[in-house]
Write a protein that holds these residues in place. Structure first.
Motif, PDB file in Angstrom:
ATOM      1  N   GLU A  75      37.495  43.625  34.094  1.00  0.00           N
ATOM      2  CA  GLU A  75      38.804  43.212  34.609  1.00  0.00           C
ATOM      3  C   GLU A  75      39.034  43.743  36.021  1.00  0.00           C
ATOM      4  O   GLU A  75      39.720  43.116  36.825  1.00  0.00           O
ATOM      5  CB  GLU A  75      39.920  43.673  33.676  1.00  0.00           C
ATOM      6  N   ALA A  76      38.458  44.889  36.330  1.00  0.00           N
ATOM      7  CA  ALA A  76      38.643  45.490  37.654  1.00  0.00           C
ATOM      8  C   ALA A  76      37.779  44.823  38.725  1.00  0.00           C
ATOM      9  O   ALA A  76      38.173  44.793  39.900  1.00  0.00           O
ATOM     10  CB  ALA A  76      38.319  46.984  37.596  1.00  0.00           C
ATOM     11  N   LEU A  77      36.626  44.297  38.352  1.00  0.00           N
ATOM     12  CA  LEU A  77      35.657  43.818  39.338  1.00  0.00           C
ATOM     13  C   LEU A  77      36.205  42.809  40.349  1.00  0.00           C
ATOM     14  O   LEU A  77      36.035  43.006  41.560  1.00  0.00           O
ATOM     15  CB  LEU A  77      34.412  43.267  38.641  1.00  0.00           C
ATOM     16  N   PRO A  78      36.874  41.730  39.942  1.00  0.00           N
ATOM     17  CA  PRO A  78      37.371  40.793  40.971  1.00  0.00           C
ATOM     18  C   PRO A  78      38.408  41.431  41.894  1.00  0.00           C
ATOM     19  O   PRO A  78      38.466  41.116  43.084  1.00  0.00           O
ATOM     20  CB  PRO A  78      37.972  39.635  40.177  1.00  0.00           C
ATOM     21  N   LYS A  79      39.203  42.348  41.349  1.00  0.00           N
ATOM     22  CA  LYS A  79      40.185  43.039  42.188  1.00  0.00           C
ATOM     23  C   LYS A  79      39.514  43.971  43.181  1.00  0.00           C
ATOM     24  O   LYS A  79      39.946  44.104  44.318  1.00  0.00           O
ATOM     25  CB  LYS A  79      41.171  43.821  41.320  1.00  0.00           C
ATOM     26  N   LEU A  80      38.436  44.624  42.757  1.00  0.00           N
ATOM     27  CA  LEU A  80      37.677  45.486  43.663  1.00  0.00           C
ATOM     28  C   LEU A  80      37.048  44.670  44.787  1.00  0.00           C
ATOM     29  O   LEU A  80      37.086  45.076  45.950  1.00  0.00           O
ATOM     30  CB  LEU A  80      36.601  46.254  42.896  1.00  0.00           C
ATOM     31  N   ASN A  81      36.472  43.529  44.456  1.00  0.00           N
ATOM     32  CA  ASN A  81      35.883  42.679  45.499  1.00  0.00           C
ATOM     33  C   ASN A  81      36.944  42.230  46.502  1.00  0.00           C
ATOM     34  O   ASN A  81      36.714  42.253  47.717  1.00  0.00           O
ATOM     35  CB  ASN A  81      35.163  41.481  44.877  1.00  0.00           C
ATOM     36  N   LYS A  82      38.107  41.874  46.010  1.00  0.00           N
ATOM     37  CA  LYS A  82      39.208  41.473  46.888  1.00  0.00           C
ATOM     38  C   LYS A  82      39.666  42.648  47.754  1.00  0.00           C
ATOM     39  O   LYS A  82      39.877  42.512  48.958  1.00  0.00           O
ATOM     40  CB  LYS A  82      40.374  40.952  46.042  1.00  0.00           C
ATOM     41  N   TYR A  83      39.799  43.809  47.138  1.00  0.00           N
ATOM     42  CA  TYR A  83      40.259  45.017  47.829  1.00  0.00           C
ATOM     43  C   TYR A  83      39.326  45.366  48.985  1.00  0.00           C
ATOM     44  O   TYR A  83      39.770  45.571  50.118  1.00  0.00           O
ATOM     45  CB  TYR A  83      40.323  46.155  46.811  1.00  0.00           C
ATOM     46  N   PHE A  84      38.030  45.449  48.716  1.00  0.00           N
ATOM     47  CA  PHE A  84      37.095  45.863  49.756  1.00  0.00           C
ATOM     48  C   PHE A  84      36.888  44.788  50.810  1.00  0.00           C
ATOM     49  O   PHE A  84      36.705  45.106  51.981  1.00  0.00           O
ATOM     50  CB  PHE A  84      35.772  46.334  49.146  1.00  0.00           C
ATOM     51  N   THR A  85      36.970  43.523  50.440  1.00  0.00           N
ATOM     52  CA  THR A  85      36.929  42.460  51.442  1.00  0.00           C
ATOM     53  C   THR A  85      38.134  42.597  52.367  1.00  0.00           C
ATOM     54  O   THR A  85      38.002  42.496  53.589  1.00  0.00           O
ATOM     55  CB  THR A  85      36.908  41.069  50.774  1.00  0.00           C
ATOM     56  N   GLY A  86      39.310  42.901  51.797  1.00  0.00           N
ATOM     57  CA  GLY A  86      40.530  43.081  52.586  1.00  0.00           C
ATOM     58  C   GLY A  86      40.493  44.307  53.483  1.00  0.00           C
ATOM     59  O   GLY A  86      41.203  44.367  54.487  1.00  0.00           O
ATOM     60  N   LEU A  87      39.675  45.290  53.141  1.00  0.00           N
ATOM     61  CA  LEU A  87      39.555  46.489  53.968  1.00  0.00           C
ATOM     62  C   LEU A  87      38.578  46.300  55.122  1.00  0.00           C
ATOM     63  O   LEU A  87      38.334  47.236  55.879  1.00  0.00           O
ATOM     64  CB  LEU A  87      39.098  47.690  53.122  1.00  0.00           C
ATOM     65  N   GLY A  88      38.031  45.107  55.236  1.00  0.00           N
ATOM     66  CA  GLY A  88      37.143  44.836  56.357  1.00  0.00           C
ATOM     67  C   GLY A  88      35.670  45.081  56.078  1.00  0.00           C
ATOM     68  O   GLY A  88      34.871  45.184  57.006  1.00  0.00           O
ATOM     69  N   PHE A  89      35.286  45.164  54.822  1.00  0.00           N
ATOM     70  CA  PHE A  89      33.881  45.346  54.480  1.00  0.00           C
ATOM     71  C   PHE A  89      33.103  44.045  54.532  1.00  0.00           C
ATOM     72  O   PHE A  89      31.922  44.018  54.239  1.00  0.00           O
ATOM     73  CB  PHE A  89      33.738  45.956  53.072  1.00  0.00           C
ATOM     74  N   GLY A  90      33.759  42.959  54.880  1.00  0.00           N
ATOM     75  CA  GLY A  90      33.101  41.657  54.829  1.00  0.00           C
ATOM     76  C   GLY A  90      33.298  41.067  53.446  1.00  0.00           C
ATOM     77  O   GLY A  90      34.067  41.565  52.640  1.00  0.00           O
ATOM     78  N   ASP A  91      32.595  39.990  53.148  1.00  0.00           N
ATOM     79  CA  ASP A  91      32.691  39.344  51.843  1.00  0.00           C
ATOM     80  C   ASP A  91      32.030  40.251  50.808  1.00  0.00           C
ATOM     81  O   ASP A  91      30.819  40.221  50.620  1.00  0.00           O
ATOM     82  CB  ASP A  91      32.018  37.975  51.877  1.00  0.00           C
ATOM     83  N   THR A  92      32.822  41.070  50.145  1.00  0.00           N
ATOM     84  CA  THR A  92      32.293  42.069  49.216  1.00  0.00           C
ATOM     85  C   THR A  92      31.913  41.417  47.900  1.00  0.00           C
ATOM     86  O   THR A  92      32.697  40.672  47.317  1.00  0.00           O
ATOM     87  CB  THR A  92      33.333  43.180  48.978  1.00  0.00           C
TER      88      THR A  92
END
Length: 160
Positions: free
Chosen positions: A19-36
């Protein structure tokens, strides 16, 4: 004597992680890590840290908690996870721990400068580090300052 595998708790943990995984990908993409694209190593269920994005050099360990974030001053994590995190930092990764409590989810970046109290706990007296709740940041995949709360898993708190 090795400890007995608790399949029920492991299954709850897997669901919290999923359940956390899609939110983590969104979070890190939003922090400027690129398409996480954090991924679990499906060929190794015993991998020490849960999710890794090799392209963006990000690793996240998710720890489900069946208590609210206010229950204790600290939350614990096994020393082996911190040690694996430090090894990944040495390899150029950013390492994060996401704690999913019943009332909200909180995150912390592991750095080389941090030091934590040590506690030996459990039937086999395993070494753990105590991370102060005050050092955790509310996890918001939209980075708008509010916590991510609620879940279909009893004891977890990851939802939109």
């Amino acid at each position: 004597m090795p400890f007995k595998f608790n399949k029920e708790l492991w299954t709850i943990g897997q669901k919290i992680e999923d359940e956390a995984l899609p939110k983590l990908n969104k979070y890190f993409t939003g922090l400027g890590f690129g398409d996480t694209q954090l991924q679990r190593d499906e060929n190794n269920i015993w991998d020490i840290l849960d999710f890794k994005d090799v392209n963006n050099k990000v690793i996240v360990e998710v720890k489900g908690r069946l208590i609210p974030s206010t229950k204790f001053e600290d939350t614990i994590i096994t020393a082996s996870k911190v040690m694996a995190g430090h090894q990944a930092i040495d390899d150029g990764y950013k390492v994060y721990f996401l704690f999913v409590f019943t009332d909200k989810s909180m995150i912390i970046e592991l750095t080389e400068e941090q030091s934590f109290k040590v506690r030996f706990t459990g039937t086999n007296c395993i070494k753990h580090y105590c991370i102060p709740i005050t050092e955790l940041k509310d996890f918001d995949p939209d980075e708008q300052g509010s916590s991510v709360q609620g879940s279909s898993v009893q004891g977890s708190s990851v939802e939109d």
